[in-house]
Design a protein around this motif. Structure first.
Motif, PDB file in Angstrom:
ATOM      1  N   ASN A 101       0.819  -1.209   0.000  1.00 42.63           N
ATOM      2  CA  ASN A 101       0.000   0.000   0.000  1.00 42.63           C
ATOM      3  C   ASN A 101       0.852   1.259   0.000  1.00 42.63           C
ATOM      4  OD1 ASN A 101      -2.473   1.691   0.589  1.00 42.63           O
ATOM      5  ND2 ASN A 101      -1.331   2.050   2.488  1.00 42.63           N
ATOM      6  N   ARG A 201      -0.518 -12.573   2.921  1.00 43.71           N
ATOM      7  CA  ARG A 201      -1.363 -11.752   3.776  1.00 43.71           C
ATOM      8  C   ARG A 201      -1.084 -10.342   3.282  1.00 43.71           C
ATOM      9  NH1 ARG A 201      -0.096  -7.166   7.343  1.00 43.71           N
ATOM     10  NH2 ARG A 201      -1.624  -7.141   9.018  1.00 43.71           N
ATOM     11  N   PHE A 202      -2.098  -9.694   2.713  1.00 41.55           N
ATOM     12  CA  PHE A 202      -1.875  -8.365   2.164  1.00 41.55           C
ATOM     13  C   PHE A 202      -2.138  -7.314   3.230  1.00 41.55           C
ATOM     14  CE2 PHE A 202      -2.318 -10.684  -1.847  1.00 41.55           C
ATOM     15  CZ  PHE A 202      -1.290 -10.118  -2.591  1.00 41.55           C
ATOM     16  N   GLY A 205      -4.938  -3.965   3.313  1.00 41.72           N
ATOM     17  CA  GLY A 205      -5.841  -4.239   2.188  1.00 41.72           C
ATOM     18  C   GLY A 205      -6.957  -3.216   2.104  1.00 41.72           C
ATOM     19  N   LEU A 213      -6.535  -4.133  -6.997  1.00 45.84           N
ATOM     20  CA  LEU A 213      -6.010  -5.381  -6.440  1.00 45.84           C
ATOM     21  C   LEU A 213      -6.352  -6.559  -7.334  1.00 45.84           C
ATOM     22  CD1 LEU A 213      -6.901  -4.624  -2.729  1.00 45.84           C
ATOM     23  CD2 LEU A 213      -4.680  -4.378  -3.868  1.00 45.84           C
ATOM     24  N   THR A 217      -3.633  -8.997  -8.859  1.00 42.78           N
ATOM     25  CA  THR A 217      -3.557 -10.411  -8.452  1.00 42.78           C
ATOM     26  C   THR A 217      -3.964 -11.385  -9.563  1.00 42.78           C
ATOM     27  OG1 THR A 217      -5.737 -10.254  -7.404  1.00 42.78           O
ATOM     28  CG2 THR A 217      -3.825  -9.940  -5.987  1.00 42.78           C
ATOM     29  N   ALA A 236      -4.720 -15.882  -0.717  1.00 45.10           N
ATOM     30  CA  ALA A 236      -4.657 -14.454  -0.378  1.00 45.10           C
ATOM     31  C   ALA A 236      -5.592 -14.153   0.782  1.00 45.10           C
ATOM     32  CB  ALA A 236      -5.042 -13.598  -1.576  1.00 45.10           C
ATOM     33  N   TRP A 238      -6.758 -10.676   2.947  1.00 49.08           N
ATOM     34  CA  TRP A 238      -6.665  -9.218   2.927  1.00 49.08           C
ATOM     35  C   TRP A 238      -6.906  -8.643   4.302  1.00 49.08           C
ATOM     36  CZ3 TRP A 238      -4.818  -7.259  -1.485  1.00 49.08           C
ATOM     37  CH2 TRP A 238      -4.823  -8.126  -2.572  1.00 49.08           C
ATOM     38  N   GLU A 239      -5.955  -7.817   4.725  1.00 51.37           N
ATOM     39  CA  GLU A 239      -6.081  -7.164   6.026  1.00 51.37           C
ATOM     40  C   GLU A 239      -7.133  -6.064   5.916  1.00 51.37           C
ATOM     41  OE1 GLU A 239      -4.599  -8.137   8.636  1.00 51.37           O
ATOM     42  OE2 GLU A 239      -4.390  -6.513  10.050  1.00 51.37           O
ATOM     43  N   CYS A 250     -15.609  -5.350   4.522  1.00 46.63           N
ATOM     44  CA  CYS A 250     -14.892  -6.584   4.189  1.00 46.63           C
ATOM     45  C   CYS A 250     -15.543  -7.269   2.989  1.00 46.63           C
ATOM     46  CB  CYS A 250     -14.791  -7.515   5.389  1.00 46.63           C
ATOM     47  SG  CYS A 250     -16.292  -7.785   6.301  1.00 46.63           S
ATOM     48  N   TYR A 253     -14.145  -7.242  -0.555  1.00 49.78           N
ATOM     49  CA  TYR A 253     -12.933  -8.001  -0.885  1.00 49.78           C
ATOM     50  C   TYR A 253     -13.211  -9.475  -1.184  1.00 49.78           C
ATOM     51  CZ  TYR A 253     -10.472  -3.832   0.443  1.00 49.78           C
ATOM     52  OH  TYR A 253     -10.005  -2.539   0.469  1.00 49.78           O
ATOM     53  N   TYR A 259     -10.712 -12.494   3.950  1.00 45.42           N
ATOM     54  CA  TYR A 259     -10.373 -11.268   4.686  1.00 45.42           C
ATOM     55  C   TYR A 259     -10.144 -11.631   6.149  1.00 45.42           C
ATOM     56  CZ  TYR A 259     -15.115 -11.412   6.453  1.00 45.42           C
ATOM     57  OH  TYR A 259     -16.248 -11.825   7.078  1.00 45.42           O
TER      58      TYR A 259
END
Ligand code: LAG
Ligand code: CA
Length: 489
Positions: A101, A201-202, A205, A213, A217, A236, A238-239, A250, A253, A259
């Motif tokens: 990011n 682990r992104f 996110g 994204l 990806t 994957a 996503w944080e 969330c 995503y 997530y």
């Protein structure tokens, strides 16, 4: 993708926060494979800023990238590659914490005020200069033209635009809409995939646009077919912290993988730390409170490296309550589970155990005769706590079997994992003893919680299951019992 890419019966990830690559390689070989851990989330492997703050190097330097070279406080590229190979060889996957990011915090420049980099790259993060030749990124690759300031507290409720385009705590915000930025990020991810990692682990996110994204990806290579088989996509997660009432959700995503379900640890804390009703946990799953999506959408955890530093969740500092929280999570059939493994800290910024200035070289864990980590080494190693490591075996043995035979009383819950395991928790002030339907085959079983099966004998309690699946089980006040096919004598 949402597929875990672990071995089928190893459905628990452990976050070995701030561990060195050489120590993780040994941990895969000597410990993780034997308890059913399927993957390790490792700290960000890219080149990062280095700072001396009051004679310590804070842990969070790992979240300020300088370049995508694999040279970090955890080790160099050769050590990283060796770790990935050795862990894969014993069936333990590596999940990389990818920080894409942003770069370093605004205003910092290599050589100024003792700031440096963990590799050899230069950087100049001063406002309007914003140069990272090690990637390379220039000032045109950042979002200053969209938002030249920090994300404000109120933005989280009001403005997805600000959350995604402004600076997170001053970190120079990359524009993932730009082709060359996408290519640089993709190059980093694909390099890691070529080494043999299973996914990512992104980080942050929530602070990037799902469409960007998706564009990045979908360009990822398939996982290595010699390790994962043909046509396998990288895992994957996503944080995204979304506990309701936020501009970024969330659910935005869901097409991108899983997530981070912060609502899970919060719900468990509500019961175990703040004396809620244990029966509430029997509903924890899709649709329970805001943000609990389908099983394959979520990564569940009790605490992470951020909220263990003051998020009102249960952490290792809560002692037995932490055992209870993690044990419940591992027994309950919901989501992909992640166990936190920490170093002990007194203050929030404190870095991992190290030799101190000037290089702050990390010193690894040492182990006690019972395979826990020595407190003197500074590592907590929750993943090696006797109750937690036994429950990882329980989760392995019960993978794929549904919850059945739920039986509850006030502060007492029990359930089976159909045909594979049985769990009971008694948080009342008196003993709970009765015939339970365990759903298990006839035989003798060792209780994981009090020691498990060791050398074909029970280190702790033993229970006998009759031909009809019932067993007379006594659970002391404040205690838990868990038996499974992996603790059958
Ligand atoms: C995350 N997830 O989305 C990480 O889990 C979290 O640990 C990261 O923050 C954050 N996003 C950015 O990657 C951590 C610390 C921050 C730290 C930041 C960058 O929680 O405290 O900020 O990493 O190192 C630090 C200072 C700030 C300063 C900033 C920029 O604490 O005061 O403004 O650096 O210089
Ligand atoms: Ca952003």
């Amino acid at each position: 993708g949402d597929k875990t890419q672990t071995l089928p019966d190893r459905q628990t990830m452990v976050h070995l926060f701030e561990w060195k690559w050489t120590d993780i390689a040994k941990e895969c070989e000597n410990f993780l494979q034997y308890y059913g851990y399927g993957a390790v989330q490792v700290s960000p492997p890219m080149e990062h800023i280095v700072i001396n703050q009051n004679n310590d190097m804070p842990w969070w330097v790992r979240y300020q990238p300088v370049s995508y070279q694999l040279s970090s406080r955890s080790g160099n590229e050769a050590e990283f590659t060796d770790m990935v190979q050795r862990c894969n060889k014993v069936g333990v996957r590596i999940i990389v914490d990818a920080v894409v990011n942003h770069m370093v915090g605004i205003g910092q420049k290599k050589g100024d005020g003792g700031e440096g980099s963990s590799g050899s790259s230069d950087f100049d993060g001063r406002h309007g200069i914003e140069s990272f030749p090690g990637v390379p990124y220039t000032k045109d690759d950042f979002n200053d033209f969209r938002c030249d300031g920090d994300i404000q507290g109120s933005d989280y409720q009001n403005s997805a635009e600000h959350v995604k385009n402004c600076r997170l705590v001053g970190l120079l915000d990359l524009n993932q809409g730009k082709d060359n930025v996408r290519k640089a990020i993709l190059g980093y991810l694909n390099k890691l995939i070529s080494i043999g990692v299973a996914g990512f682990r992104f980080d942050a996110g929530k602070h990037m646009w799902p469409a960007d994204l998706m564009a990045i990806t979908t360009g990822m290579d398939n996982l290595r077919s010699d390790i994962f088989g043909a046509n396998q996509r990288p895992f994957a997660v996503w944080e995204v912290i979304d506990q309701g009432g936020e501009a970024v959700k969330c659910a935005d995503y869901l097409g991108l993988g899983r997530y981070t379900n912060f609502n899970y640890g919060a719900a468990v804390a509500q019961v175990i730390k703040y004396n809620g009703d244990w029966r509430a946990l029997m509903n924890l799953g899709p649709g329970y409170n805001y943000g609990n999506e389908e099983d394959h959408d979520v990564l569940n955890f009790i605490d992470n490296h951020d909220n263990q530093r003051g998020g009102g969740v249960v952490t290792y500092k809560d002692g037995e309550n932490y055992n209870r929280a993690v044990t419940f999570m591992l027994a309950w059939a919901y989501g992909y589970t992640r166990v936190m493994s920490s170093f002990d800290f007194k203050i929030s910024d404190q870095g991992p155990p190290s030799k101190g200035p000037p290089n702050f070289e990390t010193t690894g864990p040492t182990f006690n005769p019972d395979d826990t980590c020595s407190a003197a080494s500074g590592w907590v190693c929750e993943h090696r706590w006797p109750k937690i490591r036994e429950m990882v075996k329980f989760r392995s043995a019960t993978q794929g079997s549904a919850v059945a035979e739920i039986f509850t009383e006030t502060q007492r819950v029990s359930f089976a994992r159909d045909g594979k395991g049985f769990f009971a928790s008694n948080m009342q002030g008196s003993t709970w003893a009765k015939f339970f339907q365990t759903t298990l085959p006839v035989g003798d079983y060792c209780d994981h919680y009090s020691g498990g099966l060791v050398n074909n004998n029970c280190a702790g309690k033993k229970f006998t299951v009759a031909a009809d699946g019932t067993s007379y089980i006594t659970i002391n006040a404040g205690d838990i019992v868990a038996i499974s096919m992996s603790s059958k004598i």
